[in-house]
Design a protein around this motif. Structure first.
Motif, PDB file in Angstrom:
ATOM      1  N   VAL A   1      -9.561   1.776   9.213  1.00 16.73           N
ATOM      2  CA  VAL A   1      -9.385   0.590   8.359  1.00 16.73           C
ATOM      3  C   VAL A   1      -8.040  -0.103   8.530  1.00 16.73           C
ATOM      4  CG1 VAL A   1     -11.038   1.197   6.546  1.00 16.73           C
ATOM      5  CG2 VAL A   1      -8.690   2.037   6.374  1.00 16.73           C
ATOM      6  N   ARG A   2      -7.061   0.569   9.139  1.00 13.83           N
ATOM      7  CA  ARG A   2      -5.739  -0.044   9.270  1.00 13.83           C
ATOM      8  C   ARG A   2      -5.151   0.282  10.642  1.00 13.83           C
ATOM      9  NH1 ARG A   2      -1.555   1.353   6.936  1.00 13.83           N
ATOM     10  NH2 ARG A   2      -0.729  -0.721   6.668  1.00 13.83           N
TER      11      ARG A   2
ATOM     12  N   ASN B   1      -3.492   5.928  -2.051  1.00 17.55           N
ATOM     13  CA  ASN B   1      -4.086   7.221  -1.733  1.00 17.55           C
ATOM     14  C   ASN B   1      -3.159   8.324  -2.213  1.00 17.55           C
ATOM     15  OD1 ASN B   1      -6.503   6.867   0.247  1.00 17.55           O
ATOM     16  ND2 ASN B   1      -4.959   5.439   0.971  1.00 17.55           N
TER      17      ASN B   1
ATOM     18  N   ASN C   1      -8.069  -0.155  -1.578  1.00 15.49           N
ATOM     19  CA  ASN C   1      -7.475   0.558  -0.445  1.00 15.49           C
ATOM     20  C   ASN C   1      -5.956   0.591  -0.479  1.00 15.49           C
ATOM     21  OD1 ASN C   1      -8.940   1.813   1.807  1.00 15.49           O
ATOM     22  ND2 ASN C   1     -10.135  -0.067   1.707  1.00 15.49           N
TER      23      ASN C   1
ATOM     24  N   GLU D   1      -6.593   6.832   8.104  1.00 20.84           N
ATOM     25  CA  GLU D   1      -6.947   5.426   7.893  1.00 20.84           C
ATOM     26  C   GLU D   1      -7.111   4.653   9.198  1.00 20.84           C
ATOM     27  OE1 GLU D   1      -5.152   4.166   3.606  1.00 20.84           O
ATOM     28  OE2 GLU D   1      -3.729   4.117   5.259  1.00 20.84           O
TER      29      GLU D   1
ATOM     30  N   GLU E   1      -8.430   5.564  -1.434  1.00 21.40           N
ATOM     31  CA  GLU E   1      -8.779   4.142  -1.338  1.00 21.40           C
ATOM     32  C   GLU E   1      -8.902   3.467  -2.697  1.00 21.40           C
ATOM     33  OE1 GLU E   1     -12.200   3.930   1.221  1.00 21.40           O
ATOM     34  OE2 GLU E   1     -11.044   4.513   2.983  1.00 21.40           O
TER      35      GLU E   1
ATOM     36  N   TYR F   1       0.834   5.492   0.356  1.00 23.46           N
ATOM     37  CA  TYR F   1       0.166   6.757   0.668  1.00 23.46           C
ATOM     38  C   TYR F   1       1.070   7.838   0.111  1.00 23.46           C
ATOM     39  CZ  TYR F   1      -2.311  10.207   3.559  1.00 23.46           C
ATOM     40  OH  TYR F   1      -3.053  11.280   4.007  1.00 23.46           O
TER      41      TYR F   1
ATOM     42  N   ARG G   1       0.855  -1.188   0.000  1.00 23.80           N
ATOM     43  CA  ARG G   1       0.000   0.000   0.000  1.00 23.80           C
ATOM     44  C   ARG G   1       0.894   1.243   0.000  1.00 23.80           C
ATOM     45  NH1 ARG G   1      -4.963  -2.274   1.363  1.00 23.80           N
ATOM     46  NH2 ARG G   1      -4.762  -4.104   2.711  1.00 23.80           N
TER      47      ARG G   1
END
Ligand SMILES: [Zn+2]
Ligand SMILES: [Zn+2]
Length: 559
Positions: free
Chosen positions: A516-517, A302, A299, A513, A295, A274, A272
């Motif tokens: 969700v994380r 970003n 997800n 986040e 997302e 960001y 992921r």
């Protein structure tokens, strides 16, 4: 009575699974884990069930049974330690990949070895082609001084050579490279940069700081798309092998964004990201007009942040200080951004719900950026902001005048800090700053006590970019040999619980986040890092020997 109670509760415990309604079978159930959840309501667990990309159960091995259906894969962790999927909150992703590809000058301990390694590369390079590399640092050289153009001329009289210091805020060029860049005795220092010169003759010595690097670097052929793509793939591999599940990439351009999107689309990028783009300037303008990407790719991606660079670095004396450097009384460093460019962008970012994060090392740069943030926040009241609490960040927050520390909590600014900087810099920061200014330097615990969170990052490739080094540095505040100098403020180290938050829930919060994380909780994304040792209990030095044995991103075992 007591024994009856114990017997009854034991009976209840044994029977519990069969009393619970059978659950939907999970895709994967991890059992026999030593799980640290970073969820205060349920700090420890043995088992985790995952369905799709989400966590559906956290608890005991016995209770996890209800999630085991026919098609469920059960993974026995044999007591191994599980933490929420780790994040590096400041990680120059493409730079990490390029480090794997280019001439890597890390770990060299003297000028002779440095020159030998560069010469090896020069000898293999065609005449007149560029030789570039990165990662050298003179801290342990004797004497600890920057290399010069004349050192490099001895091994490369013809090929232009440009070698970036580990911190990325300085580079040394040989005479051939300076000639191509048009850098002479007459050249003026650019705004936000410095050409280091011989004190007697005024001749450039080869070291170019911050914006002055551009004189030469703009002539170096840019890497091709294919090379950058290869760097991304290498960085992805390295990062997930180290147990990272997300990195926060501070800066870059839409060129990077397009490549990330392409590779996510092709399934070649698992980590992921960001992402931020640089500003003020055209990249930031584009983000402000096109709006954020939130997302995307399950997800995984970003883009909602503008990265500003407000000063240089401490090692190369480009960090902007309130008072002169203790070891160079004629210099206080320099700012690299002007208020007239910055403030209008900050106001627009508030109106449009764009996050801003700013590199600030010196105490002057930190005060400057707090002032600028404050002006923008006052000018655009909450009712006119797209996001009332914009979670703006101060990247590094490295040397802060103690009176400015409480301003972070007051303004809602997040200090995003790099524990490993403190254990590298402890060898030269006292001479650059003097003992008094160390009071507000790398002041993690003072920040936490003031009521803010401190997301942790490595600034790789400035530092190695290994989460176990960051965790160790945060709890030990000693270098990797266990050394820390006199007056290095051991009270600023953090507890292991805090260090784990620095690599999990705090970066999640700094990225909007936290729902969700960042912790192992039912309903959150199934990101897990599984480690070879219990970093919450083992002796400090053993943290450095701990490695990642499995990385799970969105329920998928990626390593
Ligand atoms: Zn920085
Ligand atoms: Zn950085």
């Amino acid at each position: 009575m007591k024994s009856l109670f114990t017997a009854l509760s034991l009976l209840w415990f044994c029977l519990t699974p069969s009393f619970l309604p059978p659950a939907d079978p999970a895709d994967v159930v991890f059992v026999n884990g030593n799980v640290y959840t970073v969820n205060e309501k349920q700090p420890r667990a043995e088992a985790i069930a995952v369905k799709g990309d989400r966590i559906v159960f956290v608890g005991s091995n016995a209770n996890a049974k209800q999630f085991q259906g026919r098609g469920t894969r059960v993974i026995d962790l044999h007591g191994e330690t599980v933490v929420p999927g780790m994040t590096d909150a400041h990680y120059h992703f493409i730079g990490v990949g390029q480090r794997e590809m280019n001439l890597n000058l890390e770990g060299i301990t003297n000028l002779e070895d440095f020159l030998a390694k560069v010469k090896e590369r020069v000898d293999r390079t065609k005449p007149e082609e560029w030789v570039t590399g990165r990662g050298w640092i003179e801290t342990f050289w004797k004497p600890p001084v920057f290399p010069t153009r004349w050192d490099l001329d001895k091994i490369s009289p013809n090929n232009p050579v440009f070698l970036t210091r580990a911190d990325g805020h300085g580079a040394v060029a040989n005479s051939a490279a300076l000639k191509i860049g048009g850098v002479t005795k007459e050249s003026k220092d650019p705004f936000g940069g410095q050409i280091l010169r011989d004190k007697q003759t005024g001749e450039p010595v080869g070291m170019l700081l911050d914006n002055a690097q551009g004189f030469v670097s703009r002539h170096i052929p840019a890497p091709t798309q294919a090379e950058i793509q290869q760097a991304i793939i290498l960085a992805n591999k390295r990062s997930i092998e180290l147990g990272l599940t997300q990195i926060q990439d501070p800066g870059g351009s839409y060129r990077d964004v397009d490549l990330y999107k392409k590779l996510y689309g092709e399934g070649k990028l698992k980590l992921r990201i960001y992402k931020a783009v640089y500003g003020p300037g055209p990249e930031a303008k584009r983000l402000l007009s096109e709006g954020p990407i939130i997302e995307a790719f399950g997800n995984r991606f970003n883009l909602r942040t503008i990265k500003v660079v407000s000063d240089g670095a401490l090692g190369s004396r480009g960090a902007a200080l309130l008072a002169p450097y203790s070891d160079t009384p004629d210099s206080s460093g320099f700012l690299r951004v002007k208020e007239e460019d910055l403030l209008p962008m900050l106001k627009e970012a508030l109106q449009k719900g764009i996050q801003v994060e700013t590199h600030a090392i010196g105490d002057y740069a930190n005060r400057f950026i707090l002032d600028e943030y404050e002006k923008a926040l006052n000018a655009v009241p909450k009712s006119e902001r797209k996001i009332a609490e914009p979670r703006w960040r101060d990247e590094h927050s490295q040397i802060v005048n103690p009176i400015d520390i409480p301003r972070f909590a007051k303004l809602g600014v997040i200090p995003s800090m790099q524990a490993s900087h403190a254990i590298g810099d402890l060898h030269f920061a006292p001479s650059r700053l003097g003992m008094k200014r160390l009071e507000g330097a790398y002041a993690w615990q003072s920040f936490i006590k003031s009521g803010v969170i401190v997301p942790g990052g490595s600034d790789a490739p400035v530092e190695r970019g290994e989460p176990m080094i960051e965790f160790y540095a945060a709890v030990a505040r000693k270098d990797i040999r266990g050394f820390s100098g006199e007056g290095w403020h051991p009270e600023e180290k953090v507890t292991r619980e805090q260090a784990l938050k620095m690599l999990t829930i705090w970066p999640a919060h700094a990225a909007f986040e936290e729902n969700v994380r960042g912790s192992i909780e039912v309903g959150k994304l199934a990101d897990l890092t599984i480690l070879s040792a219990d970093i919450m209990r083992i002796p400090e030095m053993e943290i450095l020997k701990t490695h990642c044995v499995m990385t799970v991103i969105g329920g998928e075992i990626v390593y």
